[in-house]
Design a protein around this motif. Structure first.
Motif, PDB file in Angstrom:
ATOM      1  N   PRO A  56      42.025  44.020  35.840  1.00 10.80           N
ATOM      2  CA  PRO A  56      41.540  43.544  37.136  1.00 10.80           C
ATOM      3  C   PRO A  56      42.384  42.360  37.596  1.00 10.80           C
ATOM      4  O   PRO A  56      43.030  41.697  36.777  1.00 10.80           O
ATOM      5  CB  PRO A  56      40.096  43.135  36.866  1.00 10.80           C
ATOM      6  CG  PRO A  56      39.999  42.950  35.392  1.00 10.80           C
ATOM      7  CD  PRO A  56      41.070  43.790  34.768  1.00 10.80           C
ATOM      8  N   SER A  57      42.394  42.112  38.886  1.00 14.59           N
ATOM      9  CA  SER A  57      43.257  41.062  39.428  1.00 14.59           C
ATOM     10  C   SER A  57      42.978  39.691  38.827  1.00 14.59           C
ATOM     11  O   SER A  57      43.850  38.836  38.801  1.00 14.59           O
ATOM     12  CB  SER A  57      43.132  40.997  40.954  1.00 14.59           C
ATOM     13  OG  SER A  57      41.775  40.795  41.322  1.00 14.59           O
ATOM     14  N   ALA A  88      37.179  46.733  38.928  1.00 14.40           N
ATOM     15  CA  ALA A  88      36.573  45.423  38.724  1.00 14.40           C
ATOM     16  C   ALA A  88      37.202  44.482  39.736  1.00 14.40           C
ATOM     17  O   ALA A  88      38.423  44.377  39.800  1.00 14.40           O
ATOM     18  CB  ALA A  88      36.817  44.929  37.302  1.00 14.40           C
ATOM     19  N   GLY A  89      36.377  43.834  40.543  1.00 14.25           N
ATOM     20  CA  GLY A  89      36.922  42.942  41.557  1.00 14.25           C
ATOM     21  C   GLY A  89      37.475  43.736  42.732  1.00 14.25           C
ATOM     22  O   GLY A  89      37.101  44.877  42.972  1.00 14.25           O
ATOM     23  N   SER A  90      38.417  43.132  43.439  1.00 14.07           N
ATOM     24  CA  SER A  90      38.952  43.764  44.648  1.00 14.07           C
ATOM     25  C   SER A  90      40.074  44.754  44.372  1.00 14.07           C
ATOM     26  O   SER A  90      40.370  45.605  45.198  1.00 14.07           O
ATOM     27  CB  SER A  90      39.450  42.697  45.619  1.00 14.07           C
ATOM     28  OG  SER A  90      40.509  41.961  45.020  1.00 14.07           O
ATOM     29  N   ARG A  91      40.711  44.638  43.189  1.00 16.53           N
ATOM     30  CA  ARG A  91      41.760  45.584  42.840  1.00 16.53           C
ATOM     31  C   ARG A  91      41.988  45.564  41.331  1.00 16.53           C
ATOM     32  O   ARG A  91      41.664  44.592  40.651  1.00 16.53           O
ATOM     33  CB  ARG A  91      43.057  45.310  43.590  1.00 16.53           C
ATOM     34  CG  ARG A  91      43.682  43.971  43.297  1.00 16.53           C
ATOM     35  CD  ARG A  91      44.876  43.740  44.210  1.00 16.53           C
ATOM     36  NE  ARG A  91      45.607  42.553  43.778  1.00 16.53           N
ATOM     37  CZ  ARG A  91      46.855  42.297  44.073  1.00 16.53           C
ATOM     38  NH1 ARG A  91      47.533  43.147  44.816  1.00 16.53           N
ATOM     39  NH2 ARG A  91      47.446  41.220  43.651  1.00 16.53           N
ATOM     40  N   THR A  92      42.539  46.668  40.833  1.00 15.75           N
ATOM     41  CA  THR A  92      42.821  46.820  39.414  1.00 15.75           C
ATOM     42  C   THR A  92      44.246  47.320  39.243  1.00 15.75           C
ATOM     43  O   THR A  92      44.677  48.231  39.956  1.00 15.75           O
ATOM     44  CB  THR A  92      41.825  47.796  38.752  1.00 15.75           C
ATOM     45  OG1 THR A  92      40.514  47.223  38.824  1.00 15.75           O
ATOM     46  CG2 THR A  92      42.180  48.081  37.309  1.00 15.75           C
ATOM     47  N   TRP A 108      48.817  49.081  41.864  1.00 15.54           N
ATOM     48  CA  TRP A 108      47.518  48.458  42.098  1.00 15.54           C
ATOM     49  C   TRP A 108      46.601  49.496  42.719  1.00 15.54           C
ATOM     50  O   TRP A 108      46.998  50.261  43.598  1.00 15.54           O
ATOM     51  CB  TRP A 108      47.639  47.263  43.034  1.00 15.54           C
ATOM     52  CG  TRP A 108      48.220  46.058  42.403  1.00 15.54           C
ATOM     53  CD1 TRP A 108      49.501  45.609  42.499  1.00 15.54           C
ATOM     54  CD2 TRP A 108      47.536  45.131  41.556  1.00 15.54           C
ATOM     55  NE1 TRP A 108      49.653  44.461  41.768  1.00 15.54           N
ATOM     56  CE2 TRP A 108      48.470  44.142  41.176  1.00 15.54           C
ATOM     57  CE3 TRP A 108      46.235  45.032  41.074  1.00 15.54           C
ATOM     58  CZ2 TRP A 108      48.133  43.083  40.346  1.00 15.54           C
ATOM     59  CZ3 TRP A 108      45.877  43.978  40.254  1.00 15.54           C
ATOM     60  CH2 TRP A 108      46.833  43.009  39.899  1.00 15.54           C
ATOM     61  N   LEU A 109      45.348  49.509  42.285  1.00 16.87           N
ATOM     62  CA  LEU A 109      44.330  50.398  42.791  1.00 16.87           C
ATOM     63  C   LEU A 109      43.305  49.541  43.537  1.00 16.87           C
ATOM     64  O   LEU A 109      42.756  48.596  42.975  1.00 16.87           O
ATOM     65  CB  LEU A 109      43.673  51.122  41.613  1.00 16.87           C
ATOM     66  CG  LEU A 109      42.644  52.181  41.922  1.00 16.87           C
ATOM     67  CD1 LEU A 109      43.317  53.381  42.604  1.00 16.87           C
ATOM     68  CD2 LEU A 109      41.976  52.640  40.634  1.00 16.87           C
ATOM     69  N   ALA A 110      43.084  49.836  44.821  1.00 15.39           N
ATOM     70  CA  ALA A 110      42.124  49.069  45.600  1.00 15.39           C
ATOM     71  C   ALA A 110      40.696  49.403  45.164  1.00 15.39           C
ATOM     72  O   ALA A 110      40.380  50.561  44.895  1.00 15.39           O
ATOM     73  CB  ALA A 110      42.284  49.382  47.092  1.00 15.39           C
ATOM     74  N   CYS A 111      39.869  48.378  45.057  1.00 14.53           N
ATOM     75  CA  CYS A 111      38.462  48.541  44.641  1.00 14.53           C
ATOM     76  C   CYS A 111      37.567  47.836  45.641  1.00 14.53           C
ATOM     77  O   CYS A 111      37.919  46.788  46.171  1.00 14.53           O
ATOM     78  CB  CYS A 111      38.249  47.917  43.259  1.00 14.53           C
ATOM     79  SG  CYS A 111      39.318  48.572  41.976  1.00 14.53           S
ATOM     80  N   ASP A 112      36.405  48.419  45.874  1.00 10.60           N
ATOM     81  CA  ASP A 112      35.394  47.771  46.745  1.00 10.60           C
ATOM     82  C   ASP A 112      35.980  47.289  48.064  1.00 10.60           C
ATOM     83  O   ASP A 112      35.736  46.151  48.488  1.00 10.60           O
ATOM     84  CB  ASP A 112      34.720  46.595  46.020  1.00 10.60           C
ATOM     85  CG  ASP A 112      33.952  47.054  44.793  1.00 10.60           C
ATOM     86  OD1 ASP A 112      33.438  48.189  44.799  1.00 10.60           O
ATOM     87  OD2 ASP A 112      33.885  46.273  43.826  1.00 10.60           O
ATOM     88  N   GLY A 113      36.789  48.097  48.702  1.00 14.23           N
ATOM     89  CA  GLY A 113      37.350  47.735  49.990  1.00 14.23           C
ATOM     90  C   GLY A 113      38.475  46.734  49.933  1.00 14.23           C
ATOM     91  O   GLY A 113      38.906  46.223  50.955  1.00 14.23           O
ATOM     92  N   GLY A 114      38.989  46.440  48.734  1.00  9.67           N
ATOM     93  CA  GLY A 114      40.102  45.496  48.587  1.00  9.67           C
ATOM     94  C   GLY A 114      41.412  46.114  49.014  1.00  9.67           C
ATOM     95  O   GLY A 114      41.495  47.270  49.432  1.00  9.67           O
ATOM     96  N   THR A 115      42.462  45.334  48.906  1.00 10.72           N
ATOM     97  CA  THR A 115      43.810  45.783  49.266  1.00 10.72           C
ATOM     98  C   THR A 115      44.632  45.932  48.003  1.00 10.72           C
ATOM     99  O   THR A 115      44.623  45.044  47.154  1.00 10.72           O
ATOM    100  CB  THR A 115      44.487  44.730  50.175  1.00 10.72           C
ATOM    101  OG1 THR A 115      43.646  44.493  51.287  1.00 10.72           O
ATOM    102  CG2 THR A 115      45.843  45.211  50.639  1.00 10.72           C
ATOM    103  N   PRO A 116      45.361  47.067  47.867  1.00 11.71           N
ATOM    104  CA  PRO A 116      46.188  47.233  46.661  1.00 11.71           C
ATOM    105  C   PRO A 116      47.289  46.203  46.563  1.00 11.71           C
ATOM    106  O   PRO A 116      47.646  45.538  47.449  1.00 11.71           O
ATOM    107  CB  PRO A 116      46.768  48.627  46.792  1.00 11.71           C
ATOM    108  CG  PRO A 116      46.254  49.215  48.037  1.00 11.71           C
ATOM    109  CD  PRO A 116      45.430  48.194  48.743  1.00 11.71           C
TER     110      PRO A 116
END
Length: 116
Positions: A56-57, A88-92, A108-116
């Motif tokens: 995670p970031s 986990a968090g905004s990106r992984t 990078w994989l975007a998570c929960d609407g985050g930016t890669p």
């Protein structure tokens, strides 16, 4: 002709690692299919140990998949890795390594609407 004169550059051994389909990397978590290609230019047969990690970031890396690949000199093969990823968090970050930062690919994989 230059090689006959002894002035040709020496051939440096190398290994290539690349995503097989970089334009189709996964965009959501789960068990990801991430094919990557390895090419052996080391001058002899090699067995490579690969490791997939996620990070995670704001956290530490975790090993999530491993494998081995044996290649003759000059040969290449595509590994169809299945990598479990939990966001986990905004990106992984997802990395695949052949043993060191100089032989690592990742995305990078975007998570929960985050930016890669």
């Amino acid at each position: 002709m230059l090689a006959d004169l002894g002035v040709a550059a020496p051939v440096e051994p190398y290994t290539e690692i690349a995503f097989a389909t970089p334009d189709a990397l996964p965009t959501s978590d789960g068990v990801l299919r991430v094919p990557f290609t390895v090419r052996n230019g080391e001058g002899a047969a090699r067995t490579y140990a690969w490791t997939a990690t996620t990070r995670p970031s704001d956290g530490a890396a975790t090993t999530v998949a491993t494998g081995r690949l044996s290649l003759a000199d000059g040969a290449s093969a595509t590994v169809r890795a299945r990598i479990p990823v939990t966001c986990a968090g905004s990106r992984t970050r997802v990395d695949i390594s052949l043993g060191g930062a100089h032989r690592t690919i990742g995305f990078w994989l975007a998570c929960d609407g985050g930016t890669p």
